[in-house]
Every structure is written in C-alpha cells, then in structure tokens.
Scaffold this active site. Structure first.
Site, PDB file in Angstrom:
ATOM      1  CG  HIS A   1      -2.089  -0.614   1.493  1.00 54.97           C
ATOM      2  ND1 HIS A   1      -3.168  -0.434   0.942  1.00 54.97           N
ATOM      3  CD2 HIS A   1      -2.425  -1.903   1.588  1.00 54.97           C
ATOM      4  CE1 HIS A   1      -4.206  -1.552   0.616  1.00 54.97           C
ATOM      5  NE2 HIS A   1      -3.669  -1.865   1.251  1.00 54.97           N
TER       6      HIS A   1
ATOM      7  CE  LYS B   1      -7.133  12.816  -0.364  1.00 51.50           C
ATOM      8  NZ  LYS B   1      -6.963  12.246  -1.665  1.00 51.50           N
ATOM      9  NE  ARG B   2      -2.665   8.060   6.245  1.00 52.35           N
ATOM     10  CZ  ARG B   2      -1.439   8.724   5.626  1.00 52.35           C
ATOM     11  NH1 ARG B   2      -0.573   8.855   6.353  1.00 52.35           N
ATOM     12  NH2 ARG B   2      -1.546   8.229   4.431  1.00 52.35           N
TER      13      ARG B   2
ATOM     14  CE  LYS C   1      -3.444  10.510   2.649  1.00 46.57           C
ATOM     15  NZ  LYS C   1      -3.610  10.056   2.081  1.00 46.57           N
TER      16      LYS C   1
ATOM     17  CB  THR D   1     -10.844   4.408  -1.855  1.00 48.50           C
ATOM     18  OG1 THR D   1     -10.615   4.624  -0.522  1.00 48.50           O
ATOM     19  CG2 THR D   1      -9.838   3.420  -2.410  1.00 48.50           C
TER      20      THR D   1
ATOM     21  CE  LYS E   1     -14.431   5.885  -0.060  1.00 51.84           C
ATOM     22  NZ  LYS E   1     -13.387   6.374   1.441  1.00 51.84           N
TER      23      LYS E   1
END
Length: 813
Positions: free
Chosen positions: A355, A543-544, A549, A651, A655
């Site tokens: 991952h 998100k985290r 990110k 993911t 969504k």
C-alpha cells in the site's frame, strides 16, 4: 421476522417491551437504536449460521483477509439497505414517531481504523459477502480508536475515542473459540525420534478472545464474518492472591500489559515501549487469527498439504506479515513438517497487498526486539533470510551488494516488506501507476527475481454505501433513468452517458447536488455556527493529513485567493467554500501545524466582511466515515492533489467521482486510470508527472527558494507564514512549515506545482459558470464510476489471486 411495515411495527414494539420493559412513549433514541440492532441480528442469525454451514459442507476455498484496520463506519443504515429493509423500517419508525436518520446518529463510528487502508478492507468485506464469496475479515477489537479530534484555538487536541462506551450491538463474544498466544520465553531444542524439536519455555501466555461481527451481503442473504480479537488475561487472579502480595502485584502488571494489546489503534511508537506494543499487536493478530483459521480447516478432515487448496491468507499491507513465520512455526513445530514442505505450503497460501511507495512507511523492526519478544518466530525469520540470501548468492555470485539490498534481516533490522514478498505467492499494488513504480523502483530487484508474483489490483469502493446509502436521491434518479440493473452490475452506470446532454436530466442532477449541499450547510451551521452559500463551489479535501497529500498547497492557495480579493475587491468572483477534514498523527508536528494554519486562515477569512459572498473556509473536526457520508455527496470539486508517484491509489477520489464531483488532481494513483476514462474534458489536471518527480529525486535540480523568488504569489503567501500579517501567529508556529519548504527544499514539491495548481483552479471557476457543461461533466464522472466498484476489484482478486468462486451464484460485474 418482518417483511412489511405493519409486521415491523408489531415486532419492534414487542422487542421494546420484552428487552427493555418500555413503551414507545418512554423510549429514548438510544433505546430505539438498540432494539433495531437486536431485530436485525435476529433477522440474520439463522442465515449467518447457514452460511457457515454451507461453507463447511461445500468445502470450498475460503479467504481470510488480515488487516490491522477495518474502517466499517456505522452499520445500521448499511445493514438495512443490504437486507432490503431500509424503506420498510424508515416508514415504520416514522409512524411510531421516530426519524431513522436521527436513530442512525446514535451509533458511534467503530474505532477500528483510520484511513484508506481500513476503509478499503471494509469495502472488500461488503463485496465478498454481496458476491457470494467465502471471505472473512480478521482484525483487532480496539477498545479505543485512533482518537477523537477536537479543534481548540485552531489546534488539534486528541481525546480518547471511547466508541465501545455503550457497547456494540453488532458483535457477538465467542469465548468458546478463544486461543492462547505466547510472548517472550526461551527456545529449548532437543532430539525426539530422529527429528529436532523446538519448545518455548517460560513464556507469557494470554487469551485471544474473538468478537464476531456479521458482514451482511446485499440481496440474497449471505452473511460472512469479521472476527475481531480482544486480549484477556490467562492467569487466575484468585490463585495469584493466594501466592502472596508480590505475586498479586506481578499479576496486576501482567494484566495491564495484556489489556494494552487490544486497547489502542496505533499506539504512539516514537519510543521503545510503543514500538514493542505495536509489534505485540501484530503478532497477537497473526497468531490468534491463524489458529482460528486452522481450527476451521481441521474440521474439514483434510491433510495440511491441502491447506493452499482450501485457505487463502491475505496480508493487507505489511502489518500482518508475521503470518508467514507463524504459519511456518505451526507447520514445523506442531504438525511435524520438514522445512521444505512447510515452506511450500506457506508460500502457496499467503498473498500480500502493498500500500505504499514511501520508503519510511515500509515497516522495519529491531532484531533484538523481535528476538526477545518472539524467540521461536525470530529463529524462523532468521532461517528464511539465511536460505533466501544463500539462493541469491548462488544465482548472482559476487553480488553481495544485491544480497544486502534484498535481505530480510539487514543492519539489525527485520524488513517486513521483504519478508512479505519472499513468503507469498502474489504481490499486488493498488493502482496501475503504483504497481508500475513498485516494479520499476521500490521493489525492482524483487520484481526481477519473481516477475510472476507481481500484479495490479486497482482499489475499489462499495457503491452500496457510497452511492445508494450516502446519496439516496441520486440513486433513485439513476434507477428511474436506466433501470435498477446497475445495483447488481455497476458497469451499467455507463448508460448514463447517453443523458449527459439531456437538459431535464442535467437539471435533476444539479437539483440533487444542491439539496445535498443544503443538508451539509445545515450541518455546518449547527456544528460551527457558520453560514455557507449553497450556490458557491463546494471545494473539498478530506483525508489523512500528510505532507505528500499536500493540504498545505491547498491552504496556501486559499491564502492567495484572499490576497487577490483584498487587492481587487470590486472584481466579480465565483463564490468558493473550501472544506477540509483531516486527522494528523499525534506525533506528526508538521501536519498539526498545517491544521492550525487551516484554522487560522478560516478564522481570518470568515471574519472579513470583504469575503462575504466570495470566500469561506471550514475545517470540520473529527473526520470519519459517517461525516464523509454527509460531505462527499455535497462536493462540487474533489481535491486529489498528492505529489505524483506518492499516493498508492486513493479511494476518496472514487467516492467523489461516484457522487458527481469533478476532480482537480495530479496524475497520481488511481487518478491516472480515472483520466484514461474521463479524458481532459471531465477532470482538471495539473502539476508534475511521476517520472518528473522521480527524476528530481534521482538527479536533483529542484530549488524551492528559486520558486519562492521567481513567483510573487508564492513569495507573498510564504512570507505571510512568518512575518506580520493576517495569518501569522505571534508564536511563529508556522516557522516549521516555512522551514520544511524553504530550508529543507520542499520534499513534496508544493511550490513547484503551486502555479499550475492556481491556474487550474481559475479554470474551474470559469467552467462552473457554464451550468449545463458542468452538469454534463458531472454525469460523465458518475457514469464511469462503476469501474471503481469494489465488486469489480474483488472479482479480480478472486479470479487472479485467491482462485475462489462464489458459493452461490455471483452478481455478474
């Protein structure tokens, strides 16, 4: 038990009286939730037992999905949906004076996961059950989740996530299926009947007690199991009291040590004790889960040589990698197999999903820690490493450098990703770009050695939760437009493309989106007392929180927009509402500084009257699955802006796409595959490509200070972090952010991509003004989202990796 509204109401009132001794007039919302959960458990109890019996009688291969996280969210609404009872219960409750949505709010989000890893596992379990596969989850029943996030004076504050405070209506404790797990001790070696025997003595034993949660498939009732393990004492406290005060105190220390194993999701591992606890958790999961799996296998009456034909053990990331040496230990020490036979069985039973592309996220454990805590398991890891390195030297004589690079044990560290690759038959990435980068860079020598093991399985999401349950009005519109076949075959969503230019359908799509925005706006007003414009662009990044990110780039751009509005107050602008949600790891100080920055910017923007009707910023605390179900259907723009080559898949991007938001993003993770389907016209791309990022890392040539000096937009917002101005804190807290960019040369290329990002955001403003064209793009996104259903992903896992087939006729995807 009930298949219409009247039967439900009768059954419900009877349960309320018999279980709680209350009438409807006396019941609380919590009572209603508890009774509903018990009713559902009774409805599916027989089918749960029959499903397990069916697996046993048909003796088909079963999958056991081992994961440290299962981010299952709330189960009430999802279970009612999968049972086909959602409307019956909603209507029946309404006539009894209760609103189902209010009752759903009584259920806490299960504290069993944190981010995408855990949510993927939850979606996979839903698809396994719905498609009729024999597939179960294996995890830990954490007493406390990661943490409950509060924002106080802009800072993240972590509180205990006591999600089990009122119990868990969905779980069933199974003390009869408990197993012993052993730590510490010494290994004694002896010869018996011509074979070497290994026994661990003076070890510390604890009970692993399973709590089973039913996983209800959609449609034809098929119920799999999520088995969660809780650590309990294996000592008798009364006996310890009798042995004297010192013994009893030792028992108390032991008991506290035992409880800690299943107490917290991801305990702080910045120190030795925290690292040791994490290692304990991982072995606890692997040993308990594996003993349970083998107990079920033994009931088939088959020899262990057939284990790979009847059992598939899947490792979700490296956390459960100790499955490999633990299975070897059981086969050799308990079942009497020789090394080669045991290795053959193990490497045909275990498969592994990688991952991450971040080297710092590839797990390593100190040799001394593993040797002391798990002495026999360490001996087996050491032997695996010895044999593997010997094979490498035979195949590549004189290449000690290659052996050192690929060794499982090197520099006093046990490398779990290396062990996972060597000890499994399949290694998959979770997006095509991610898998390609694994082969070309992160795991290149392993790919060259075992090319047949590497494959791609792009992540997926369950459309049942993320479209049908989270966005019921959109779901109904789709069914009215193209029929209901898409529910069982999500690829049928492609039929919606025929309606992308239909004015009536466009209007319906935009009406539903606005309704979802109004509901989110109402939630924000209730929670934060801030009014947001439902006609503004809802631009969302949830998100985290992590450097790669790039939430930092997003908020720096918001600061730039603020500056632009202040400089040119009379200019017409498309109103924007920027929405953030994220948790930062407690010890990740840079990430926590970024949360503080977002909240400071939000405070400045939202208090400035010049921003009214132009700009709003929100940070929604304690981001969770249930909060995501409110946010995602309301989003117009989905921020998927990670540094190219860093996000394995994502993911959240799927969504948002499924709910009609348009993506602004880099060509990273599954964004690449989204772009292949959608083209440039239906998403907004910017920034470096992964090969360009890789070239910078390999050859250098990037200088953040040059970008800072060259672009006045960048210089201005970076200066506002540390010098006097509307966003600067008096304690210079944002100096850490500035340092990470300018002094440490901007590891994730925030400044390099900033200009391209700002220009693309301006293009979004222009595109949003054309309502019909925007609606058409939104429809195209929804139409192609079926490709990312976890049903499709699980069918690929089943066919290519696990070699399983449905126990009952499968949904064709």
């Amino acid at each position: 038990m009930f298949n219409n509204k009247e039967l439900f109401k009768t059954a419900f009132k009877e349960q309320l009286v018999s279980r709680l001794g209350k009438s409807m007039d006396e019941a609380t919302a919590g009572d209603i939730y508890k009774i509903l959960g018990n009713l559902i458990r009774e409805v599916i109890g027989r089918e749960w037992a029959e499903t397990n019996q069916e697996y046993k009688s048909q003796q088909q291969k079963q999958v056991y999905y081992f994961s440290m996280e299962f981010l299952i969210g709330r189960l009430l609404g999802n279970n009612l949906l999968n049972l086909g009872l959602l409307e019956t219960v909603r209507d029946g409750l309404l006539e009894l004076g209760w609103n189902l949505e209010e009752i759903e709010e009584q259920e806490p989000d299960a504290g069993l996961g944190n981010g995408g890893l855990g949510r993927l596992a939850a979606c996979f379990l839903d698809s396994l059950a719905s498609l009729g596969y024999a597939g179960h989850g294996c995890g830990i029943r954490y007493k406390y989740g990661l943490f409950e996030q509060k924002i106080i004076d802009g800072h993240q504050v972590e509180l205990p996530d006591d999600w089990l405070q009122k119990g868990n209506v969905w779980e069933e404790r199974r003390p009869d299926k408990r197993v012993l797990v052993s730590f510490w001790g010494q290994v004694e070696i002896s010869e018996e009947n011509g074979r070497t025997v290994f026994r661990t003595v003076n070890d510390e034993k604890i009970w692993a007690v399973p709590y089973d949660v039913p996983v209800i498939g959609y449609g034809d009732l098929h119920v799999n199991t999520l088995r969660l393990w809780s650590a309990e004492s294996a000592m008798d406290p009364a006996r310890m009291r009798m042995q004297g005060q010192n013994s009893y105190y030792k028992f108390l220390d032991y008991n506290r040590s035992v409880e800690s194993i299943s107490e917290f999701l991801y305990p702080d591992d910045s120190g030795y004790e925290g690292k040791l606890l994490r290692l304990k958790q991982q072995y606890f999961l692997c040993s308990a889960g594996l003993h349970s799996v083998l107990r079920t296998f033994e009931k088939l009456g088959r020899p262990y040589t057939e284990l790979p034909d009847k059992v598939a053990l899947h490792i979700n990331d490296t956390h459960p990698t100790l499955l490999i040496p633990e299975l070897m230990r059981i086969l050799i020490d308990d079942q009497g197999f020789g090394w080669d036979e045991a290795w053959d069985i193990t490497t045909r039973t275990v498969s592994y999903t990688n991952h991450t592309l971040l080297s710092e996220a590839l797990e390593k454990w100190p040799v001394n820690m593993v040797r002391e805590l798990l002495p026999r398991v360490y001996m087996i890891i050491e032997e695996i490493n010895k044999r593997f390195c010997g094979m490498l030297l035979e195949r590549f004589p004189g290449r000690q450098d290659l052996v050192d690079q690929m060794a499982i044990i090197e520099s006093d560290q046990v490398k779990m990703a290396h062990l996972a690759v060597v000890g499994s038959y399949s290694v998959n990435g979770v997006a095509q770009l991610h898998t390609d980068l694994l082969k070309q860079d992160v795991m290149k020598p392993f790919y060259e050695l075992y090319p047949e093991r590497f494959n791609n399985k792009t992540n997926g999401i369950t459309h049942r939760r993320w479209l049908m349950h989270a966005n019921p009005e959109l779901s109904r519109l789709i069914s009215e437009t193209i029929g209901t076949e898409w529910i069982l075959n999500p690829h049928q969503l492609l039929k919606l493309e025929e309606y992308k230019d239909d004015p009536a359908f466009q209007e319906s799509i935009m009406r539903i989106k606005r309704g979802n925005k109004l509901r989110l706006a109402d939630y924000i007003r209730q929670k934060q007392g801030i009014s947001v414009d439902p006609d503004s662009i809802f631009d969302v990044q949830v998100k985290r929180l992590h450097g790669y990110k790039r939430q930092l780039m997003n908020i720096l751009h918001v600061m730039h927009l603020y500056n632009e509005i202040k400089d040119h107050p009379s200019e017409e602008r498309v109103p924007r509402t920027f929405i953030f949600g994220a948790k930062a790891a407690p010890g990740y100080y840079l990430a926590k500084s970024i949360i503080k920055l977002i909240n400071v910017v939000a405070d400045v923007v939202n208090r400035d009257p010049q921003m009214n009707g132009k700009l709003k910023v929100l940070f929604l605390e304690n981001y969770s699955v249930s909060l995501a179900e409110k946010i995602i259907p309301a989003a117009n723009v989905s921020e998927q802006i990670s540094t190219a080559g860093k996000e394995a898949s994502g993911t959240g991007n799927m969504k948002f796409m499924m709910n009609g938001a348009l993506t602004i993003g880099t060509l990273d993770g599954a964004n690449v595959e989204m772009h292949e389907m959608l083209g440039d016209d239906n998403m907004f791309l910017f920034g470096l490509r992964s090969e360009e990022v890789l070239q910078y890392y390999r050859s250098g040539g990037y200088h953040a200070r040059e970008m800072y000096e060259r672009d006045p937009r960048i210089k201005r917002v970076m200066d506002q972090l540390v010098s006097a101005g509307p966003f600067c804190c008096h304690d210079l807290e944002f100096g850490l952010i500035s340092q990470s960019i300018l002094d440490l040369n901007d590891e994730f290329f925030v400044l390099r991509d900033f200009g391209s990002y700002a220009d693309t955001q301006a293009a979004i403003d222009r595109a949003y003004l054309d309502t019909q064209a925007w609606a058409a793009k939104s429809i195209v996104n929804i139409a192609h989202a079926g490709h990312f259903s976890s049903d499709c992903t699980i069918n690929r896992y089943a066919a290519d990796i696990w070699k399983i087939r449905p126990v009952q006729p499968a949904i064709q995807v």
